[in-house]
Design a protein around this motif. Structure first.
Motif, PDB file in Angstrom:
ATOM      1  N   VAL A 127      -7.806   6.520 -11.383  1.00 36.13           N
ATOM      2  CA  VAL A 127      -7.872   6.103  -9.980  1.00 36.13           C
ATOM      3  C   VAL A 127      -8.405   4.673  -9.902  1.00 36.13           C
ATOM      4  N   SER A 128      -9.437   4.379 -10.682  1.00 36.78           N
ATOM      5  CA  SER A 128     -10.003   3.027 -10.709  1.00 36.78           C
ATOM      6  C   SER A 128      -8.963   2.016 -11.149  1.00 36.78           C
ATOM      7  N   GLN A 129      -8.160   2.367 -12.141  1.00 39.50           N
ATOM      8  CA  GLN A 129      -7.126   1.458 -12.624  1.00 39.50           C
ATOM      9  C   GLN A 129      -6.078   1.199 -11.545  1.00 39.50           C
ATOM     10  N   VAL A 130      -5.673   2.225 -10.822  1.00 38.07           N
ATOM     11  CA  VAL A 130      -4.702   2.061  -9.735  1.00 38.07           C
ATOM     12  C   VAL A 130      -5.276   1.139  -8.662  1.00 38.07           C
ATOM     13  N   ILE A 131      -6.541   1.320  -8.333  1.00 38.71           N
ATOM     14  CA  ILE A 131      -7.195   0.473  -7.330  1.00 38.71           C
ATOM     15  C   ILE A 131      -7.261  -0.972  -7.816  1.00 38.71           C
ATOM     16  N   LYS A 132      -7.632  -1.173  -9.091  1.00 42.94           N
ATOM     17  CA  LYS A 132      -7.684  -2.528  -9.649  1.00 42.94           C
ATOM     18  C   LYS A 132      -6.325  -3.208  -9.564  1.00 42.94           C
ATOM     19  N   GLU A 133      -5.267  -2.463  -9.884  1.00 41.80           N
ATOM     20  CA  GLU A 133      -3.926  -3.030  -9.836  1.00 41.80           C
ATOM     21  C   GLU A 133      -3.529  -3.385  -8.405  1.00 41.80           C
ATOM     22  N   ALA A 134      -3.904  -2.551  -7.456  1.00 46.42           N
ATOM     23  CA  ALA A 134      -3.595  -2.831  -6.044  1.00 46.42           C
ATOM     24  C   ALA A 134      -4.344  -4.073  -5.575  1.00 46.42           C
ATOM     25  N   ARG A 135      -5.598  -4.192  -5.954  1.00 47.90           N
ATOM     26  CA  ARG A 135      -6.378  -5.372  -5.570  1.00 47.90           C
ATOM     27  C   ARG A 135      -5.806  -6.636  -6.210  1.00 47.90           C
ATOM     28  N   LYS A 136      -5.383  -6.524  -7.464  1.00 46.91           N
ATOM     29  CA  LYS A 136      -4.783  -7.671  -8.152  1.00 46.91           C
ATOM     30  C   LYS A 136      -3.505  -8.091  -7.427  1.00 46.91           C
ATOM     31  N   ALA A 137      -2.693  -7.127  -7.025  1.00 46.10           N
ATOM     32  CA  ALA A 137      -1.458  -7.439  -6.297  1.00 46.10           C
ATOM     33  C   ALA A 137      -1.772  -8.093  -4.962  1.00 46.10           C
ATOM     34  N   ARG A 138      -2.814  -7.607  -4.269  1.00 45.71           N
ATOM     35  CA  ARG A 138      -3.194  -8.196  -2.984  1.00 45.71           C
ATOM     36  C   ARG A 138      -3.681  -9.628  -3.167  1.00 45.71           C
TER      37      ARG A 138
ATOM     38  N   ALA B  67       0.837  -1.202   0.000  1.00 51.05           N
ATOM     39  CA  ALA B  67       0.000   0.000   0.000  1.00 51.05           C
ATOM     40  C   ALA B  67       0.875   1.256   0.000  1.00 51.05           C
ATOM     41  N   ARG B  68       1.953   1.248   0.804  1.00 52.12           N
ATOM     42  CA  ARG B  68       2.858   2.401   0.824  1.00 52.12           C
ATOM     43  C   ARG B  68       3.496   2.611  -0.544  1.00 52.12           C
ATOM     44  N   GLU B  69       3.929   1.517  -1.167  1.00 51.31           N
ATOM     45  CA  GLU B  69       4.524   1.616  -2.493  1.00 51.31           C
ATOM     46  C   GLU B  69       3.529   2.151  -3.510  1.00 51.31           C
ATOM     47  N   LEU B  70       2.277   1.720  -3.406  1.00 47.46           N
ATOM     48  CA  LEU B  70       1.242   2.214  -4.310  1.00 47.46           C
ATOM     49  C   LEU B  70       1.031   3.711  -4.102  1.00 47.46           C
ATOM     50  N   MET B  71       0.993   4.131  -2.844  1.00 45.72           N
ATOM     51  CA  MET B  71       0.809   5.559  -2.563  1.00 45.72           C
ATOM     52  C   MET B  71       1.992   6.371  -3.092  1.00 45.72           C
ATOM     53  N   GLU B  72       3.205   5.849  -2.929  1.00 50.34           N
ATOM     54  CA  GLU B  72       4.384   6.539  -3.457  1.00 50.34           C
ATOM     55  C   GLU B  72       4.323   6.626  -4.974  1.00 50.34           C
ATOM     56  N   MET B  73       3.914   5.530  -5.621  1.00 46.46           N
ATOM     57  CA  MET B  73       3.798   5.509  -7.071  1.00 46.46           C
ATOM     58  C   MET B  73       2.741   6.512  -7.529  1.00 46.46           C
ATOM     59  N   THR B  74       1.641   6.547  -6.805  1.00 46.12           N
ATOM     60  CA  THR B  74       0.577   7.482  -7.151  1.00 46.12           C
ATOM     61  C   THR B  74       1.074   8.914  -7.020  1.00 46.12           C
ATOM     62  N   GLN B  75       1.833   9.193  -5.962  1.00 47.32           N
ATOM     63  CA  GLN B  75       2.372  10.541  -5.775  1.00 47.32           C
ATOM     64  C   GLN B  75       3.354  10.890  -6.887  1.00 47.32           C
TER      65      GLN B  75
END
Length: 83
Positions: free
Chosen positions: A64-75, A41-49
């Motif tokens: 934003v939806s795509q970033v969330i989808k990618e985070a969920r896929k990683a989880r 999650a921290r890495e995703l937030m850093e990437m988003t920033q």
């Protein structure tokens, strides 16, 4: 497949962790999984920033939806490899 770990930690911390029930295999695995999710999650937030900094325009709802989808896929992938 399992891996045996040996760690060296301060005796007081080890005693407090044992008293709290945190030194069992199950609890250590749970703590590691939680930390890996937090790290992702921290890495995703850093990437988003970084994306925001690189682009002066705000992210669209679709982005934003795509970033969330990618985070969920990683989880899901993490959960699948560490059930």
């Amino acid at each position: 497949m399992q891996r045996t770990l040996t760690i060296e930690i301060d005796e007081e911390i080890a005693a407090r962790a044992a008293d709290a029930g945190l030194l069992s295999n199950h609890e250590i695995e749970r703590l590691l999984q939680r930390e890996m999710r937090c790290q992702a999650a921290r890495e995703l937030m850093e990437m988003t920033q970084l994306m925001r900094d690189a682009n002066d325009t705000p992210m669209t709802v679709e982005e934003v939806s795509q970033v969330i989808k990618e985070a969920r896929k990683a989880r899901r992938s993490l959960r699948a490899t560490h059930p």
